[in-house]
Design a protein around this motif. Structure first.
Motif, PDB file in Angstrom:
ATOM      1  N   TYR A   1     -12.042   4.452  -4.444  1.00  0.00           N
ATOM      2  CA  TYR A   1     -11.983   5.910  -4.327  1.00  0.00           C
ATOM      3  C   TYR A   1     -12.842   6.539  -5.406  1.00  0.00           C
ATOM      4  O   TYR A   1     -12.742   6.149  -6.563  1.00  0.00           O
ATOM      5  N   PRO A   2     -13.677   7.506  -5.056  1.00  0.00           N
ATOM      6  CA  PRO A   2     -13.958   7.996  -3.716  1.00  0.00           C
ATOM      7  C   PRO A   2     -14.473   6.875  -2.817  1.00  0.00           C
ATOM      8  O   PRO A   2     -15.198   5.991  -3.283  1.00  0.00           O
ATOM      9  N   HIS A   3     -14.087   6.948  -1.554  1.00  0.00           N
ATOM     10  CA  HIS A   3     -14.465   5.894  -0.632  1.00  0.00           C
ATOM     11  C   HIS A   3     -15.955   5.993  -0.328  1.00  0.00           C
ATOM     12  O   HIS A   3     -16.446   7.041   0.064  1.00  0.00           O
TER      13      HIS A   3
ATOM     14  N   LEU B   1      -8.476  10.030  -9.032  1.00  0.00           N
ATOM     15  CA  LEU B   1      -9.586   9.161  -9.433  1.00  0.00           C
ATOM     16  C   LEU B   1      -9.123   8.142 -10.469  1.00  0.00           C
ATOM     17  O   LEU B   1      -9.436   6.947 -10.371  1.00  0.00           O
ATOM     18  N   ALA B   2      -8.378   8.614 -11.464  1.00  0.00           N
ATOM     19  CA  ALA B   2      -7.896   7.708 -12.508  1.00  0.00           C
ATOM     20  C   ALA B   2      -6.905   6.700 -11.947  1.00  0.00           C
ATOM     21  O   ALA B   2      -6.969   5.501 -12.261  1.00  0.00           O
ATOM     22  N   PHE B   3      -5.992   7.154 -11.094  1.00  0.00           N
ATOM     23  CA  PHE B   3      -4.971   6.259 -10.541  1.00  0.00           C
ATOM     24  C   PHE B   3      -5.593   5.178  -9.677  1.00  0.00           C
ATOM     25  O   PHE B   3      -5.243   3.994  -9.795  1.00  0.00           O
ATOM     26  N   HIS B   4      -6.512   5.560  -8.804  1.00  0.00           N
ATOM     27  CA  HIS B   4      -7.135   4.573  -7.916  1.00  0.00           C
ATOM     28  C   HIS B   4      -7.998   3.581  -8.693  1.00  0.00           C
ATOM     29  O   HIS B   4      -8.095   2.411  -8.309  1.00  0.00           O
ATOM     30  N   LYS B   5      -8.609   4.042  -9.761  1.00  0.00           N
ATOM     31  CA  LYS B   5      -9.392   3.115 -10.579  1.00  0.00           C
ATOM     32  C   LYS B   5      -8.484   2.091 -11.238  1.00  0.00           C
ATOM     33  O   LYS B   5      -8.793   0.887 -11.265  1.00  0.00           O
ATOM     34  N   LEU B   6      -7.354   2.543 -11.752  1.00  0.00           N
ATOM     35  CA  LEU B   6      -6.412   1.624 -12.391  1.00  0.00           C
ATOM     36  C   LEU B   6      -5.785   0.668 -11.387  1.00  0.00           C
ATOM     37  O   LEU B   6      -5.484  -0.489 -11.715  1.00  0.00           O
ATOM     38  N   SER B   7      -5.566   1.124 -10.160  1.00  0.00           N
ATOM     39  CA  SER B   7      -4.971   0.268  -9.134  1.00  0.00           C
ATOM     40  C   SER B   7      -6.024  -0.502  -8.342  1.00  0.00           C
ATOM     41  O   SER B   7      -5.702  -1.158  -7.354  1.00  0.00           O
TER      42      SER B   7
ATOM     43  N   GLU C   1       0.823  -1.203   0.000  1.00  0.00           N
ATOM     44  CA  GLU C   1       0.000   0.000   0.000  1.00  0.00           C
ATOM     45  C   GLU C   1       0.860   1.257   0.000  1.00  0.00           C
ATOM     46  O   GLU C   1       0.555   2.248  -0.662  1.00  0.00           O
ATOM     47  N   ARG C   2       1.968   1.218   0.759  1.00  0.00           N
ATOM     48  CA  ARG C   2       2.841   2.405   0.820  1.00  0.00           C
ATOM     49  C   ARG C   2       3.545   2.628  -0.521  1.00  0.00           C
ATOM     50  O   ARG C   2       3.739   3.768  -0.948  1.00  0.00           O
ATOM     51  N   LEU C   3       3.942   1.543  -1.187  1.00  0.00           N
ATOM     52  CA  LEU C   3       4.593   1.691  -2.493  1.00  0.00           C
ATOM     53  C   LEU C   3       3.609   2.248  -3.522  1.00  0.00           C
ATOM     54  O   LEU C   3       3.981   3.076  -4.364  1.00  0.00           O
ATOM     55  N   ILE C   4       2.363   1.796  -3.449  1.00  0.00           N
ATOM     56  CA  ILE C   4       1.335   2.336  -4.342  1.00  0.00           C
ATOM     57  C   ILE C   4       1.135   3.824  -4.071  1.00  0.00           C
ATOM     58  O   ILE C   4       0.979   4.631  -4.993  1.00  0.00           O
ATOM     59  N   ALA C   5       1.152   4.205  -2.789  1.00  0.00           N
ATOM     60  CA  ALA C   5       0.988   5.612  -2.429  1.00  0.00           C
ATOM     61  C   ALA C   5       2.139   6.454  -2.982  1.00  0.00           C
ATOM     62  O   ALA C   5       1.928   7.569  -3.489  1.00  0.00           O
ATOM     63  N   CYS C   6       3.358   5.929  -2.896  1.00  0.00           N
ATOM     64  CA  CYS C   6       4.518   6.653  -3.433  1.00  0.00           C
ATOM     65  C   CYS C   6       4.380   6.858  -4.940  1.00  0.00           C
ATOM     66  O   CYS C   6       4.634   7.962  -5.464  1.00  0.00           O
ATOM     67  N   LEU C   7       3.996   5.808  -5.642  1.00  0.00           N
ATOM     68  CA  LEU C   7       3.823   5.917  -7.090  1.00  0.00           C
ATOM     69  C   LEU C   7       2.714   6.895  -7.429  1.00  0.00           C
ATOM     70  O   LEU C   7       2.843   7.712  -8.352  1.00  0.00           O
ATOM     71  N   GLY C   8       1.609   6.832  -6.687  1.00  0.00           N
ATOM     72  CA  GLY C   8       0.502   7.745  -6.938  1.00  0.00           C
ATOM     73  C   GLY C   8       0.892   9.193  -6.731  1.00  0.00           C
ATOM     74  O   GLY C   8       0.538  10.078  -7.532  1.00  0.00           O
ATOM     75  N   ALA C   9       1.651   9.475  -5.654  1.00  0.00           N
ATOM     76  CA  ALA C   9       2.084  10.846  -5.399  1.00  0.00           C
ATOM     77  C   ALA C   9       3.030  11.333  -6.485  1.00  0.00           C
ATOM     78  O   ALA C   9       2.959  12.494  -6.926  1.00  0.00           O
ATOM     79  N   LEU C  10       3.912  10.454  -6.942  1.00  0.00           N
ATOM     80  CA  LEU C  10       4.843  10.813  -8.013  1.00  0.00           C
ATOM     81  C   LEU C  10       4.086  11.237  -9.266  1.00  0.00           C
ATOM     82  O   LEU C  10       4.355  12.287  -9.865  1.00  0.00           O
ATOM     83  N   ILE C  11       3.119  10.425  -9.649  1.00  0.00           N
ATOM     84  CA  ILE C  11       2.337  10.716 -10.861  1.00  0.00           C
ATOM     85  C   ILE C  11       1.437  11.922 -10.641  1.00  0.00           C
ATOM     86  O   ILE C  11       1.362  12.827 -11.482  1.00  0.00           O
TER      87      ILE C  11
ATOM     88  N   PHE D   1      -3.337   9.652  -1.695  1.00  0.00           N
ATOM     89  CA  PHE D   1      -2.741   8.402  -2.154  1.00  0.00           C
ATOM     90  C   PHE D   1      -2.371   7.447  -1.026  1.00  0.00           C
ATOM     91  O   PHE D   1      -2.313   6.240  -1.244  1.00  0.00           O
ATOM     92  N   ALA D   2      -2.109   7.959   0.176  1.00  0.00           N
ATOM     93  CA  ALA D   2      -1.704   7.084   1.281  1.00  0.00           C
ATOM     94  C   ALA D   2      -2.886   6.611   2.111  1.00  0.00           C
ATOM     95  O   ALA D   2      -2.889   5.483   2.609  1.00  0.00           O
ATOM     96  N   VAL D   3      -3.910   7.452   2.276  1.00  0.00           N
ATOM     97  CA  VAL D   3      -5.089   7.052   3.065  1.00  0.00           C
ATOM     98  C   VAL D   3      -6.363   7.434   2.312  1.00  0.00           C
ATOM     99  O   VAL D   3      -7.138   8.280   2.755  1.00  0.00           O
ATOM    100  N   PRO D   4      -6.605   6.827   1.146  1.00  0.00           N
ATOM    101  CA  PRO D   4      -7.746   7.225   0.317  1.00  0.00           C
ATOM    102  C   PRO D   4      -9.100   6.950   0.944  1.00  0.00           C
ATOM    103  O   PRO D   4     -10.107   7.487   0.491  1.00  0.00           O
ATOM    104  N   ALA D   5      -9.151   6.121   2.005  1.00  0.00           N
ATOM    105  CA  ALA D   5     -10.427   5.848   2.666  1.00  0.00           C
ATOM    106  C   ALA D   5     -10.769   6.899   3.702  1.00  0.00           C
ATOM    107  O   ALA D   5     -11.893   6.925   4.211  1.00  0.00           O
TER     108      ALA D   5
END
Length: 379
Positions: free
Chosen positions: A179-181, A169-175, A28-38, A72-76
């Motif tokens: 979200y939205p929670h 929204l796009a990133f969370h859908k792809l991953s 989850e943390r790695l996904i958050a890092c990638l999401g923030a980068l993008i 990206f780190a706590v989308p809920a």
């Protein structure tokens, strides 16, 4: 010789460095890092493309970094939802501009700006921690912010926020993240009576959650409906842990009455009535489970069985039997089909099967309590 410290001592000493987020796995943390980068990178690129990158306009305001952490780190989190990010940042920036306009002393203005931001976000239900930073930026932003005046909350703050949320929204859908929670829909009584659903008649109730929150007198970063759902899952996991020795294989019926998807609906109705069952597994030509059918589905017309199927509730032979409690008490599901890895039917567990297993567990527990009481009395 130096003895190693007990684990508890080390835990106490370094407890401030432990993660505080429940469920915060490395993945989850790695996904958050990638999401923030993008998210942050593209927000800057898009904002620069739309309005240029000259000194007259900040490319991207600093609070967007804090917003990205939440997004990206706590989308809920309720603080990370789209309206919280867009509304919280924009409204807070406006409060900062208002404070700077009417109050010349910057020390007083920053306090008033952040205070007004918290109040405005609370009233508009968009509380967002980075909003405090947006208010501070509006007060202390210097000539660039002053030059934009009352447009600053909209360009770049609202613009940055909208772009960041859109990318989120796009990133969370792809991953494949929620979200939205959206909090789970409350359990309803499928019989449409005023009684509580059967799964809610035992254990804590909603008023108990409210009473506990009143006693604790704290604000928690979790939706109230999610909190109730979490507590009920904790109850279930505790029951499974206490009685996990009983598996689906132990209580399932193995001589399963099933039917093919090409069978005649009248034959399916005959089997349901003859064997006094409410759920009939339906298999394809290779013998794999494709759905279930009951009298309710058969009453919908003379359509072929393949057009009347319901989505089956399934389990594996090694699953704890008590893990089926939420499914078999939802008011809609009458049986769970036990399948193998290829979705071939191995057995079936009905509500009666599970109820009998629970009754046996209770009787065993009573016997153990009685035996322990007898030993204590003799002692």
């Amino acid at each position: 010789m130096q003895h190693p410290e007990p684990h508890g001592a080390r835990s106490s000493r370094f407890r401030l460095f432990f993660p505080i987020l429940a469920g915060a796995t490395l993945r989850e943390r790695l996904i958050a890092c990638l999401g923030a980068l993008i998210g942050i990178g593209l927000t800057g690129v898009i904002s620069g493309y739309l309005f240029g990158q000259g000194p007259h306009l900040p490319l991207i305001v600093a609070p967007m970094g804090a917003s990205a952490v939440l997004l990206f780190a706590v989308p809920a989190s309720p603080l990370a939802q789209p309206w919280s990010i867009i509304g919280g940042n924009t409204i807070s920036a406006m409060m900062g501009i208002v404070a700077a306009y009417f109050i010349r002393d910057p020390i007083i203005a920053i306090g008033v700006g952040v205070s007004l931001a918290i109040g405005a976000m609370s009233l508009t239900r968009c509380l967002h921690p980075p909003g405090g930073a947006a208010a501070l930026t509006a007060v202390l932003g210097g000539p660039v912010v002053a030059g934009w005046g009352f447009l600053f909350p909209f360009v770049p703050v609202a613009l940055n926020s909208c772009i960041l949320v859109g990318l989120g929204l796009a990133f969370h859908k792809l991953s494949r993240r929620n979200y939205p929670h959206v909090a789970a829909k409350p359990v309803e009584n499928s019989h449409q009576t005023r009684d509580l659903p059967s799964s809610l008649r035992v254990g804590f109730r909603e008023e108990d959650v409210d009473a506990a929150l009143d006693v604790l007198d704290e604000t928690f970063d979790i939706d109230r409906a999610d909190l109730s759902r979490l507590l009920r899952q904790v109850e279930l996991q505790a029951a499974v842990r206490s009685h996990g020795e009983i598996s689906c294989a132990d209580i399932m019926s193995r001589d399963v009455i099933a039917i093919g998807e090409d069978a005649d609906p009248d034959h399916a109705r005959h089997l349901l009535l003859k064997h006094n069952i409410r759920t009939l597994p339906v298999k394809d030509r290779e013998g794999r489970l494709v759905g279930t059918i009951g009298l309710r589905e058969l009453s919908e017309g003379l359509n072929p069985i393949a057009h009347l199927l319901s989505k089956p509730a399934v389990a594996a032979v090694a699953d704890p039997a008590l893990s089926l409690l939420p499914v078999l008490t939802d008011g809609r599901t009458h049986a769970v089909i036990v399948v193998d890895a290829d979705w071939r039917v191995l057995g079936l567990i009905s509500q009666t099967d599970l109820l009998s297993a629970m009754a046996r567990l209770l009787s065993i527990k009573d016997e153990r309590v009685s035996a322990a009481s007898g030993v204590s009395a003799k002692a």
